[in-house]
Design an enzyme around this catalytic site. Structure first.
Site, short mmCIF file in Angstrom:
data_model
loop_
_atom_site.label_atom_id
_atom_site.label_comp_id
_atom_site.label_asym_id
_atom_site.label_seq_id
_atom_site.Cartn_x
_atom_site.Cartn_y
_atom_site.Cartn_z
N ARG A 260 0.85 -1.19 0.00
CA ARG A 260 0.00 0.00 0.00
C ARG A 260 0.88 1.24 0.00
NH1 ARG A 260 -4.28 -1.71 4.80
NH2 ARG A 260 -4.82 -3.75 3.94
N ARG A 275 3.77 1.33 10.38
CA ARG A 275 3.07 1.58 9.13
C ARG A 275 4.08 1.65 8.00
NH1 ARG A 275 -2.05 3.60 8.52
NH2 ARG A 275 -2.10 4.22 10.71
N GLU A 347 -3.86 -1.44 16.46
CA GLU A 347 -4.82 -2.28 15.75
C GLU A 347 -4.06 -3.37 15.00
OE1 GLU A 347 -7.08 -2.18 11.61
OE2 GLU A 347 -7.38 -0.34 12.79
N SER A 350 -8.90 -6.24 11.85
CA SER A 350 -10.26 -5.75 11.63
C SER A 350 -11.05 -6.90 11.04
CB SER A 350 -10.27 -4.55 10.67
OG SER A 350 -9.73 -3.40 11.29
N ARG A 389 2.56 -5.25 13.36
CA ARG A 389 2.14 -4.83 14.70
C ARG A 389 2.09 -5.99 15.70
NH1 ARG A 389 -2.15 0.08 13.49
NH2 ARG A 389 -0.75 1.22 12.09
#
Length: 424
Positions: A260, A275, A347, A350, A389
């Site tokens: 990404r 990130r 996080e 999800s 993470r």
């Protein structure tokens, strides 16, 4: 993608959903205008085709040459007008499809209304936060000191937001991935190893295009795009297919590297490895009947929670608000782990119920056993879990006063039986 009939018959519901998502609802009016124009053009085309067919039969029966030529000339004019209207219809359909494809999924009634992730609701916290008799360090200090994270050479190779894992760090990341895939297999998921590149139509079917085009990497000479998540190829596996009811539910797990551009996160999380433009993730994915998707959502949440709990990491479960809800999601749970060195919750998963949103875009249906008309399946996806993470959480939660890192018991067999990571 939403059903056009829903937008046409319940426009206020769609407008309300957009407002809850902090979006401009005026696109609904544009869609309705184009839809009315499209239906009028379709009617015109059908009437003109019917007239052409009727007159063509009439011409075939005519014996008067002059009268016959008059009809032929009239049909030639009609054909030209029909071609113009068909071209208009095609253009309207392209514009309508583009607008409808930009409308996100409608949030579940249980989803709290909010502006952003600060309005997410914490449902529960599991496990005690670790207590240290020393000041815990963040991973961006632990990693270099142990020789397991190399930031300088990552930047040297690929620029900012890249890093190199070395030695026990690389092995720990690999152990986490292998262990998580094996756990999901035991939980009832079928492992897939998909391509890390897909065609444009696969990204469209998964809801990544056109919305997130600027955040995706692609080969500009061929129709190949780097996957931003394994959710994309797992959606594409059954694109355009009709499944049998007895095949459902189908539960898949897959590891992929993910790519990404992170343009939307510029300036955020610039320290450490939280990130990046490339990261690893293990995905869970489910195809099921519509009436089972709510139960499957809870099942996937339990499976993700088992993954975190078995690693011995303190975590919490959140229900996303409308301001944080993903484009294709109907309802999403977040799992966050505590990172004591960073001093924040991260996080790592999800878990989303997408309903028929992806299936409608990708053309994925199932045939009921009773022989009734085919229906769109429901799809669900969830990280199980995401890197880096999870790696950060292990490093920071299991750090010791002497700078070493204890290895969670579940991972030790994949770490050659080692129980501690020490400085080389």
């Amino acid at each position: 993608m939403l059903d056009m009939r829903l937008i046409r018959e319940e426009p206020d519901r769609v407008r309300e959903a957009l407002v809850k998502r902090q979006m401009d609802p005026s696109s609904v009016d544009e869609i309705l205008v184009l839809d009315e124009r499209r239906r009028q053009l379709i009617q015109n085309v059908e009437e003109m085709r019917a007239e052409r067919n009727a007159v063509s039969k009439e011409i075939g029966l005519m014996k008067d040459k002059d009268s016959r030529q008059v009809k032929i000339d009239a049909m030639r004019d009609l054909g030209e007008k029909l071609s113009d209207i068909e071209a208009d219809l095609k253009q309207v359909e392209v514009e309508l499809q583009a607008l409808v494809s930009e409308i996100p999924n409608i949030p579940d009634p249980e989803v709290p209304v909010g502006v952003d992730d600060s309005d997410n609701i914490v449902l529960r916290t599991v496990g005690d936060l670790p207590e240290f008799d020393f000041e815990p360090k963040p991973h961006w200090e632990l990693g270099p000191e142990l020789g397991v994270i190399d930031f300088e050479r990552g930047v040297k190779l690929a620029g900012s937001r890249f890093y190199v894992l070395s030695g026990a760090g690389a092995r720990l990341q690999r152990a986490l991935i292998f262990w998580m895939v094996d756990l999901h297999i035991r939980q009832g998921y079928l492992e897939k190893y998909p391509p890390f590149m897909v065609r444009e139509e696969v990204l469209y079917g998964a809801g990544q295009l056109p919305k997130f085009k600027d955040n995706l990497y692609r080969d500009h000479e061929e129709d190949l795009w780097m996957v931003p998540t394994a959710e994309v190829p797992l959606t594409g596996l059954h694109m355009g297919e009709i499944l049998e009811e007895e095949q459902l539910p189908m539960r898949y797990t897959a590891y992929t590297a993910c790519f990404r551009r992170e343009k939307m996160s510029a300036g955020r999380d610039v320290r450490g490895i939280k990130r990046g433009h490339q990261f690893d993730k293990v995905e869970m994915y489910t195809y099921c009947k519509p009436e089972h998707s709510a139960a499957e959502h809870e099942r996937m949440l339990r499976d993700a929670e088992e993954t975190v709990a078995t690693l011995g990491l303190p975590y919490r479960v959140l229900l996303q608000s409308t301001g944080d809800l993903g484009f294709g999601s109907h309802k999403t749970y977040d799992l966050e782990v505590w990172a004591p060195g960073c001093g924040e919750w991260l996080e790592i998963s999800s878990i989303s119920n997408v309903g028929d949103f992806q299936a409608r875009r990708a053309g994925i249906r199932y045939r009921p056993a009773d022989g009734k008309s085919t229906q769109f399946v429901h799809t669900l996806n969830g990280s199980g879990l995401g890197m880096p993470r999870t790696l950060i959480a292990v490093l920071e939660n299991y750090q010791q006063k002497d700078g070493s890192i204890l290895i969670p018991e579940a991972l030790q067999p994949l770490m050659g039986g080692e129980s501690v990571i020490r400085s080389a």
